[in-house]
Write a protein that holds these residues in place. Sequence first.
Motif, short mmCIF file in Angstrom:
data_model
loop_
_atom_site.label_atom_id
_atom_site.label_comp_id
_atom_site.label_asym_id
_atom_site.label_seq_id
_atom_site.Cartn_x
_atom_site.Cartn_y
_atom_site.Cartn_z
N ARG A 1 -16.77 16.12 -9.24
CA ARG A 1 -17.33 15.89 -7.90
C ARG A 1 -17.06 17.08 -6.98
O ARG A 1 -17.93 17.48 -6.19
CB ARG A 1 -16.75 14.61 -7.29
N ALA A 2 -15.86 17.64 -7.08
CA ALA A 2 -15.52 18.79 -6.22
C ALA A 2 -16.42 19.98 -6.53
O ALA A 2 -16.92 20.65 -5.62
CB ALA A 2 -14.05 19.16 -6.42
N TRP A 3 -16.61 20.25 -7.81
CA TRP A 3 -17.48 21.36 -8.20
C TRP A 3 -18.92 21.11 -7.75
O TRP A 3 -19.57 21.99 -7.21
CB TRP A 3 -17.43 21.56 -9.70
N THR A 4 -19.42 19.90 -8.00
CA THR A 4 -20.80 19.58 -7.66
C THR A 4 -21.05 19.68 -6.16
O THR A 4 -22.11 20.13 -5.72
CB THR A 4 -21.16 18.16 -8.17
N ALA A 5 -20.05 19.26 -5.38
CA ALA A 5 -20.18 19.29 -3.92
C ALA A 5 -19.93 20.67 -3.33
O ALA A 5 -20.11 20.88 -2.12
CB ALA A 5 -19.22 18.28 -3.30
N GLY A 6 -19.49 21.60 -4.16
CA GLY A 6 -19.18 22.94 -3.65
C GLY A 6 -17.95 22.96 -2.77
O GLY A 6 -17.87 23.74 -1.80
N ASP A 7 -16.96 22.12 -3.10
CA ASP A 7 -15.71 22.06 -2.33
C ASP A 7 -15.10 23.45 -2.25
O ASP A 7 -14.78 24.05 -3.28
CB ASP A 7 -14.76 21.08 -3.01
N PRO A 8 -14.90 23.99 -1.04
CA PRO A 8 -14.41 25.37 -0.91
C PRO A 8 -12.97 25.57 -1.36
O PRO A 8 -12.52 26.71 -1.50
CB PRO A 8 -14.56 25.65 0.59
N ARG A 9 -12.24 24.48 -1.62
CA ARG A 9 -10.86 24.62 -2.09
C ARG A 9 -10.80 25.02 -3.56
O ARG A 9 -9.74 25.43 -4.04
CB ARG A 9 -10.10 23.31 -1.90
N PHE A 10 -11.92 24.88 -4.27
CA PHE A 10 -11.96 25.10 -5.72
C PHE A 10 -12.72 26.39 -6.05
O PHE A 10 -13.70 26.73 -5.39
CB PHE A 10 -12.66 23.93 -6.42
N VAL A 11 -12.26 27.08 -7.09
CA VAL A 11 -13.02 28.20 -7.62
C VAL A 11 -14.36 27.67 -8.12
O VAL A 11 -14.41 26.68 -8.84
CB VAL A 11 -12.26 28.91 -8.76
N LYS A 12 -15.44 28.32 -7.75
CA LYS A 12 -16.77 27.87 -8.17
C LYS A 12 -16.96 28.08 -9.67
O LYS A 12 -16.50 29.06 -10.24
CB LYS A 12 -17.85 28.65 -7.42
N ARG A 13 -17.68 27.15 -10.29
CA ARG A 13 -18.05 27.26 -11.70
C ARG A 13 -19.54 26.98 -11.85
O ARG A 13 -20.08 26.13 -11.15
CB ARG A 13 -17.26 26.28 -12.57
N ARG A 14 -20.16 27.69 -12.76
CA ARG A 14 -21.58 27.47 -13.00
C ARG A 14 -21.81 26.13 -13.70
O ARG A 14 -20.92 25.61 -14.38
CB ARG A 14 -22.17 28.62 -13.83
N GLU A 15 -23.01 25.60 -13.54
CA GLU A 15 -23.35 24.30 -14.12
C GLU A 15 -23.11 24.29 -15.63
O GLU A 15 -22.60 23.30 -16.18
CB GLU A 15 -24.81 23.96 -13.80
N SER A 16 -23.49 25.36 -16.32
CA SER A 16 -23.32 25.40 -17.78
C SER A 16 -21.84 25.34 -18.16
O SER A 16 -21.47 24.71 -19.16
CB SER A 16 -23.97 26.66 -18.35
N TYR A 17 -20.98 25.98 -17.37
CA TYR A 17 -19.53 25.95 -17.62
C TYR A 17 -19.03 24.52 -17.44
O TYR A 17 -18.29 23.98 -18.28
CB TYR A 17 -18.84 26.90 -16.66
#
Length: 219
Positions: free
Chosen positions: A189-205
Amino acid sequence: MLRCSARALHQSLGQNANELFRLCNAPEGVAGGDPVLREEYKERWKVHRDGDWHRSVHLWLIGNGGPGAGGGAEVLLQKRSEHKDTNPGKLDVSCAGHVEGDDSIEHTVQKELHEELGLADLSQFGTLHRAFTTTTPFSSGLPVNDNEWQHVFVACRHPWLGPMAAADFATSPSEVAGLSIVSASELERAWTAGDPRFVKRRESYIRSLLACFERVLLA
């Protein structure tokens, strides 16, 4: 063979700017496979300045979270040191690092496990599963252009040891600012929402990683 197991004398906070990386060819066509290594080595700061492709490892440590994690995986995250040259202060993979010189991928996993989390081995986690290899370009503009071939691994804590806790690990303050444990669904959920606290990851990753979590839990 050039091997860089020792740290350079000029050690900066968060990383050694003078460690040597072996360069790789840039990815071509469809993602996947392993990098083609070149007979060329450069210091870290030059590699990140020039945007040369190089190798890194990601190790995700998980456990069976039980009802509290919706029956899925619980995931150990590290908060990156504020002194890192990429993504400082953000929540990221359990442990990770660049492959130095002609070091093997497996040696680098063990080295980073010890340096960042204080573990001598993976005895409490069992089998090291090689999940996938991917390529990730990253640029924050000058001075950092970090183009990586990332070798991604997953290891699952033995269920009889119970849930993971931050106290199970001895972090290095220059490398890791703190640890958190979240469910795999929270992480997604954090990745999907683009939570700025988390390092971004691509959808395929994200998709490949979550699928590997499920396979490993069922193994």
